[in-house]
Enzyme design. Sequence first.
Site, PDB file in Angstrom:
ATOM      1  N   LEU A   1      10.912 -20.506  -4.723  1.00  0.00           N
ATOM      2  CA  LEU A   1      10.001 -19.583  -4.023  1.00  0.00           C
ATOM      3  C   LEU A   1       8.659 -19.613  -4.746  1.00  0.00           C
ATOM      4  O   LEU A   1       8.614 -19.535  -5.975  1.00  0.00           O
ATOM      5  CB  LEU A   1      10.565 -18.158  -4.079  1.00  0.00           C
ATOM      6  CG  LEU A   1       9.673 -17.073  -3.476  1.00  0.00           C
ATOM      7  CD1 LEU A   1      10.024 -16.844  -2.013  1.00  0.00           C
ATOM      8  CD2 LEU A   1       9.802 -15.755  -4.212  1.00  0.00           C
TER       9      LEU A   1
ATOM     10  N   ASP B   1       0.836  -1.211   0.000  1.00  0.00           N
ATOM     11  CA  ASP B   1       0.000   0.000   0.000  1.00  0.00           C
ATOM     12  C   ASP B   1       0.867   1.256   0.000  1.00  0.00           C
ATOM     13  O   ASP B   1       2.006   1.239   0.448  1.00  0.00           O
ATOM     14  CB  ASP B   1      -0.920  -0.039   1.243  1.00  0.00           C
ATOM     15  CG  ASP B   1      -2.107   0.896   1.101  1.00  0.00           C
ATOM     16  OD1 ASP B   1      -2.377   1.369  -0.029  1.00  0.00           O
ATOM     17  OD2 ASP B   1      -2.765   1.156   2.116  1.00  0.00           O
TER      18      ASP B   1
ATOM     19  N   HIS C   1       2.174   3.653  -9.003  1.00  0.00           N
ATOM     20  CA  HIS C   1       2.033   2.216  -9.273  1.00  0.00           C
ATOM     21  C   HIS C   1       3.247   1.694 -10.047  1.00  0.00           C
ATOM     22  O   HIS C   1       3.710   0.584  -9.817  1.00  0.00           O
ATOM     23  CB  HIS C   1       0.745   1.933 -10.044  1.00  0.00           C
ATOM     24  CG  HIS C   1      -0.488   2.265  -9.257  1.00  0.00           C
ATOM     25  ND1 HIS C   1      -0.646   1.872  -7.949  1.00  0.00           N
ATOM     26  CD2 HIS C   1      -1.608   2.971  -9.569  1.00  0.00           C
ATOM     27  CE1 HIS C   1      -1.815   2.316  -7.490  1.00  0.00           C
ATOM     28  NE2 HIS C   1      -2.416   2.989  -8.454  1.00  0.00           N
TER      29      HIS C   1
HETATM   30  C1  IPE Z   1      -5.310  -2.759  -0.235  1.00  0.00           C
HETATM   31  O1  IPE Z   1      -5.048  -1.419  -0.339  1.00  0.00           O
HETATM   32  C2  IPE Z   1      -5.228  -3.410  -1.573  1.00  0.00           C
HETATM   33  C3  IPE Z   1      -3.892  -3.495  -2.163  1.00  0.00           C
HETATM   34  C4  IPE Z   1      -2.782  -3.087  -1.613  1.00  0.00           C
HETATM   35  C5  IPE Z   1      -3.841  -4.109  -3.450  1.00  0.00           C
HETATM   36  P1  IPE Z   1      -6.208  -0.332  -0.507  1.00  0.00           P
HETATM   37  O2  IPE Z   1      -5.530   0.979  -0.662  1.00  0.00           O
HETATM   38  O3  IPE Z   1      -7.131  -0.732  -1.583  1.00  0.00           O
HETATM   39  O4  IPE Z   1      -6.966  -0.424   0.884  1.00  0.00           O
HETATM   40  P2  IPE Z   1      -7.923   0.604   1.633  1.00  0.00           P
HETATM   41  O5  IPE Z   1      -8.936   1.065   0.623  1.00  0.00           O
HETATM   42  O6  IPE Z   1      -7.066   1.737   2.099  1.00  0.00           O
HETATM   43  O7  IPE Z   1      -8.496  -0.161   2.769  1.00  0.00           O
HETATM   44  C1  IPE Z   2      -1.543   0.325  -3.320  1.00  0.00           C
HETATM   45  O1  IPE Z   2      -1.351   1.694  -3.325  1.00  0.00           O
HETATM   46  C2  IPE Z   2      -1.791  -0.236  -4.692  1.00  0.00           C
HETATM   47  C3  IPE Z   2      -3.168  -0.667  -4.936  1.00  0.00           C
HETATM   48  C4  IPE Z   2      -4.122  -0.660  -4.056  1.00  0.00           C
HETATM   49  C5  IPE Z   2      -3.487  -1.112  -6.263  1.00  0.00           C
HETATM   50  P1  IPE Z   2      -2.563   2.712  -3.286  1.00  0.00           P
HETATM   51  O2  IPE Z   2      -2.898   3.087  -4.692  1.00  0.00           O
HETATM   52  O3  IPE Z   2      -3.690   2.200  -2.486  1.00  0.00           O
HETATM   53  O4  IPE Z   2      -1.883   3.947  -2.565  1.00  0.00           O
HETATM   54  P2  IPE Z   2      -2.556   4.938  -1.530  1.00  0.00           P
HETATM   55  O5  IPE Z   2      -3.121   4.109  -0.427  1.00  0.00           O
HETATM   56  O6  IPE Z   2      -3.620   5.667  -2.272  1.00  0.00           O
HETATM   57  O7  IPE Z   2      -1.433   5.802  -1.096  1.00  0.00           O
HETATM   58 MG    MG Z   3      -4.142   2.349  -0.523  1.00  0.00          MG
END
Ligand code: IPE
Ligand code: IPE
Ligand code: MG
Length: 252
Positions: free
Chosen positions: A145, A34, A51
């Site tokens: 792995l 995240d 990303h």
């Molecule tokens: C969880 O992160 C999903 C991934 C890292 C793929 P999100 O950014 O979607 O989670 P929330 O919305 O903050 O709970």
């Molecule tokens: C995690 O990073 C990747 C996915 C959920 C696909 P985020 O895109 O959720 O990043 P934040 O949480 O908005 O910083």
């Molecule tokens: Mg996120």
Amino acid sequence: MTIPAAIYDQPMTRARTITATDTRTPNHVAIIMDGNGRWARKRNLPRVAGHQAGTNNLRRILRACVDQGIKILTLYAFSTENWRRPEDEVNGLMRILEAVIERELDELDRSGVQIRHIGRMERVPAGLQAKIKSAVAQTSHNDRLILNVALNYGGRAEIVDAVRAMLTEGLHPDFIDEDTISRYLYTCGLPDPDLIIRTSGEYRSSNFLIWQGAYSEFYVTDVYWPDFDESELKKAIEQFNKRDRRFGGIAK
Ligand code: IPE
Ligand code: IPE
Ligand code: MG
């Protein structure tokens, strides 16, 4: 930062020979990757650039996992709820994931990484579906792995799919116990995660491995995923090593 091409090529002895001091290495590590969006915002970049940076981080983490003797790595790449995001971001992310498989596949294969997909294939763009299927087929014989890529994954959807499969196969209620359910999950045959890491500071599971994570140790760091490097992984494992896992029993 440039990442050397032969990043997976160094000998991965610890993955095979576990010495006495390695006994507390977590076998199965799962990561909620995240913070890509916040990483980008901090730099005034579009979210998709976050990303991209996040996927660029995969190589060094994979290598570090192998070096640490981790046998199974499960990465949360896209949740069943992430479809709620703007179309541009979702499409950009899907394109990046397709490109990353294309770029990394042969190297991962040569390094002995077995790629698996957990989640629902439906809704995943056809091009990415094809890339995933061929990556899974090409690496199915590898055993250094296991890399589970959780894409269009949701823990609740996984349980729904398991229940549907059990009913379809006509399982009698008397024969359904916890092991049965585990066998019907996408992670069938794999041990539950020992350690679940979440980057970027949120204290929630966001529907990740909700069944399998019942007794996993949680580690949360404020570091955004693109900045989560080998030393951060090491910190997480050191923390894990200090934990007293009780599984409902009493303290040591
Ligand atoms: C969880 O992160 C999903 C991934 C890292 C793929 P999100 O950014 O979607 O989670 P929330 O919305 O903050 O709970
Ligand atoms: C995690 O990073 C990747 C996915 C959920 C696909 P985020 O895109 O959720 O990043 P934040 O949480 O908005 O910083
Ligand atoms: Mg996120």
